[in-house]
Design a protein around this motif. Sequence first.
Motif, PDB file in Angstrom:
ATOM      1  N   ARG A 201      -7.262  -4.273   1.102  1.00 27.80           N
ATOM      2  CA  ARG A 201      -7.075  -3.021   0.366  1.00 27.80           C
ATOM      3  C   ARG A 201      -5.669  -2.936  -0.234  1.00 27.80           C
ATOM      4  NH1 ARG A 201      -8.658   0.179   4.040  1.00 27.80           N
ATOM      5  NH2 ARG A 201      -6.633   0.812   4.884  1.00 27.80           N
ATOM      6  N   MET A 202      -4.663  -3.349   0.532  1.00 27.01           N
ATOM      7  CA  MET A 202      -3.298  -3.324   0.010  1.00 27.01           C
ATOM      8  C   MET A 202      -3.158  -4.228  -1.206  1.00 27.01           C
ATOM      9  SD  MET A 202      -0.930  -3.337   3.461  1.00 27.01           S
ATOM     10  CE  MET A 202       0.591  -3.328   2.515  1.00 27.01           C
ATOM     11  N   LYS A 203      -3.779  -5.411  -1.138  1.00 28.34           N
ATOM     12  CA  LYS A 203      -3.681  -6.345  -2.250  1.00 28.34           C
ATOM     13  C   LYS A 203      -4.476  -5.853  -3.456  1.00 28.34           C
ATOM     14  CE  LYS A 203      -2.313 -10.500  -3.649  1.00 28.34           C
ATOM     15  NZ  LYS A 203      -0.887 -10.867  -3.719  1.00 28.34           N
ATOM     16  N   ARG A 204      -5.675  -5.368  -3.203  1.00 26.95           N
ATOM     17  CA  ARG A 204      -6.569  -4.970  -4.288  1.00 26.95           C
ATOM     18  C   ARG A 204      -6.041  -3.748  -5.030  1.00 26.95           C
ATOM     19  NH1 ARG A 204     -10.552  -4.444  -1.327  1.00 26.95           N
ATOM     20  NH2 ARG A 204     -10.625  -2.177  -1.098  1.00 26.95           N
ATOM     21  N   ARG A 205      -5.496  -2.789  -4.298  1.00 23.64           N
ATOM     22  CA  ARG A 205      -5.041  -1.539  -4.912  1.00 23.64           C
ATOM     23  C   ARG A 205      -3.574  -1.588  -5.331  1.00 23.64           C
ATOM     24  NH1 ARG A 205      -7.804   3.077  -0.990  1.00 23.64           N
ATOM     25  NH2 ARG A 205      -9.991   2.486  -1.366  1.00 23.64           N
ATOM     26  N   GLY A 206      -2.911  -2.691  -4.996  1.00 24.13           N
ATOM     27  CA  GLY A 206      -1.502  -2.795  -5.367  1.00 24.13           C
ATOM     28  C   GLY A 206      -0.614  -1.853  -4.580  1.00 24.13           C
ATOM     29  N   GLN A 207      -1.025  -1.498  -3.355  1.00 26.94           N
ATOM     30  CA  GLN A 207      -0.241  -0.575  -2.535  1.00 26.94           C
ATOM     31  C   GLN A 207       0.831  -1.343  -1.749  1.00 26.94           C
ATOM     32  OE1 GLN A 207      -3.342   1.255  -0.215  1.00 26.94           O
ATOM     33  NE2 GLN A 207      -3.762   2.812  -1.747  1.00 26.94           N
ATOM     34  N   ILE A 208       1.690  -2.039  -2.484  1.00 28.75           N
ATOM     35  CA  ILE A 208       2.736  -2.838  -1.858  1.00 28.75           C
ATOM     36  C   ILE A 208       4.061  -2.155  -2.155  1.00 28.75           C
ATOM     37  CG2 ILE A 208       3.762  -5.135  -1.678  1.00 28.75           C
ATOM     38  CD1 ILE A 208       1.116  -6.211  -2.903  1.00 28.75           C
ATOM     39  N   LYS A 209       4.526  -1.371  -1.220  1.00 27.50           N
ATOM     40  CA  LYS A 209       5.732  -0.580  -1.434  1.00 27.50           C
ATOM     41  C   LYS A 209       6.988  -1.289  -0.938  1.00 27.50           C
ATOM     42  CE  LYS A 209       3.180   3.771  -1.095  1.00 27.50           C
ATOM     43  NZ  LYS A 209       3.059   5.069  -0.369  1.00 27.50           N
ATOM     44  N   SER A 210       6.811  -2.267  -0.039  1.00 23.55           N
ATOM     45  CA  SER A 210       7.958  -2.959   0.549  1.00 23.55           C
ATOM     46  C   SER A 210       7.675  -4.450   0.647  1.00 23.55           C
ATOM     47  CB  SER A 210       8.258  -2.414   1.948  1.00 23.55           C
ATOM     48  OG  SER A 210       8.505  -1.018   1.922  1.00 23.55           O
ATOM     49  N   ARG A 211       8.720  -5.254   0.543  1.00 22.66           N
ATOM     50  CA  ARG A 211       8.624  -6.695   0.752  1.00 22.66           C
ATOM     51  C   ARG A 211       9.909  -7.184   1.414  1.00 22.66           C
ATOM     52  NH1 ARG A 211       4.619  -9.987  -1.006  1.00 22.66           N
ATOM     53  NH2 ARG A 211       3.188  -9.220  -2.621  1.00 22.66           N
ATOM     54  N   MET A 212       9.780  -8.324   2.112  1.00 20.73           N
ATOM     55  CA  MET A 212      10.960  -8.955   2.681  1.00 20.73           C
ATOM     56  C   MET A 212      11.662  -9.770   1.615  1.00 20.73           C
ATOM     57  SD  MET A 212      10.116 -10.021   6.582  1.00 20.73           S
ATOM     58  CE  MET A 212       9.430  -8.780   7.690  1.00 20.73           C
ATOM     59  N   LEU A 213      12.975  -9.557   1.508  1.00 13.86           N
ATOM     60  CA  LEU A 213      13.782 -10.220   0.498  1.00 13.86           C
ATOM     61  C   LEU A 213      15.091 -10.696   1.118  1.00 13.86           C
ATOM     62  CD1 LEU A 213      13.306  -7.604  -2.378  1.00 13.86           C
ATOM     63  CD2 LEU A 213      12.226  -9.859  -2.239  1.00 13.86           C
ATOM     64  N   PRO A 214      15.694 -11.739   0.555  1.00 16.29           N
ATOM     65  CA  PRO A 214      16.994 -12.196   1.052  1.00 16.29           C
ATOM     66  C   PRO A 214      18.072 -11.153   0.781  1.00 16.29           C
ATOM     67  CG  PRO A 214      15.937 -13.870  -0.312  1.00 16.29           C
ATOM     68  CD  PRO A 214      15.160 -12.603  -0.505  1.00 16.29           C
ATOM     69  N   ILE A 215      18.974 -10.994   1.723  1.00 18.80           N
ATOM     70  CA  ILE A 215      20.068 -10.042   1.601  1.00 18.80           C
ATOM     71  C   ILE A 215      21.368 -10.744   1.975  1.00 18.80           C
ATOM     72  CG2 ILE A 215      19.734  -9.159   3.958  1.00 18.80           C
ATOM     73  CD1 ILE A 215      20.576  -6.391   2.912  1.00 18.80           C
TER      74      ILE A 215
END
Length: 278
Positions: A201-215
């Motif tokens: 559901r997260m992938k299909r609806r694009g409900q991706i509000k956060s991701r892990m990124l280099p800091i």
Amino acid sequence: MDAASPETASKPPCFVALKDRALLSVDGLDSCDFLQGLLTQDLASLAQGELRYAALLTPQGRLLLDLFILGTATGVLLDVAADRRDDLIRRLTLYRLRAKVTFSVDDRSVVALLGDCADMSGWLPDPRLADMGWRGYGLEQPQGAIYGSPNDYQIHRTALGIPDMADFGEDATYPIEADLDLLNAIDFRKGCFVGQETTSRMKRRGQIKSRMLPISGLEGPLETGAEVLKGELRAGEVRSTHGIAGLALMRLDRLDGVLSVNGRAVEVRYPDWIPRTA
């Protein structure tokens, strides 16, 4: 891998013993069918000698652990976090019911090779990202490679922006937030697996509000668990650190502008393998 610069081309490959990883054999007539309904990766098409990346989720779709799956003549070999192997055996035993599968500890070492050697016999390409190099099981240091430390491996992984168990937390992160959909860990075309409904559901609806990124800390080392702020607004959380570098779970709508950790400026970046539209 990408074409190496003159500086990296002359650097010998680095051999690292991953002592925080351990092996578990799952054998028997039903081994692949049994795991097919549990893991995020497709095992129906897994060939003998092929290595794939996967995850085990909670029923609510959060990460329990990541793992590598190697196809064998009698089933599969699972490459997992060493401190989670016993718990994984217990979980798999609960799910087993009447399935014809057996679980056994494999004492071979888990090793990695960052770079290429003349003789690559037995080495398997890391399925997450080509720049992560190679994985091997029970292999010795190849000729031409230098011996590296686990810290060398973690620094390399962090620089590429690839999360692992240190970044997931306890029942705290969805696999897409940890970028596992971009690291070849999730097959969205396979049948059901534990936690599939939320993940799909997260992938299909694009409900991706956060991701892990280099800091990176611009004014000193980072602190694991510290908040990343955009002004007075919470923008993320530092999940792991190696000096001034680390990985953070970031809100994608708060990446622009000045970011700070404990009052000190930080920089968050997108690795090449994460599109800004992801």
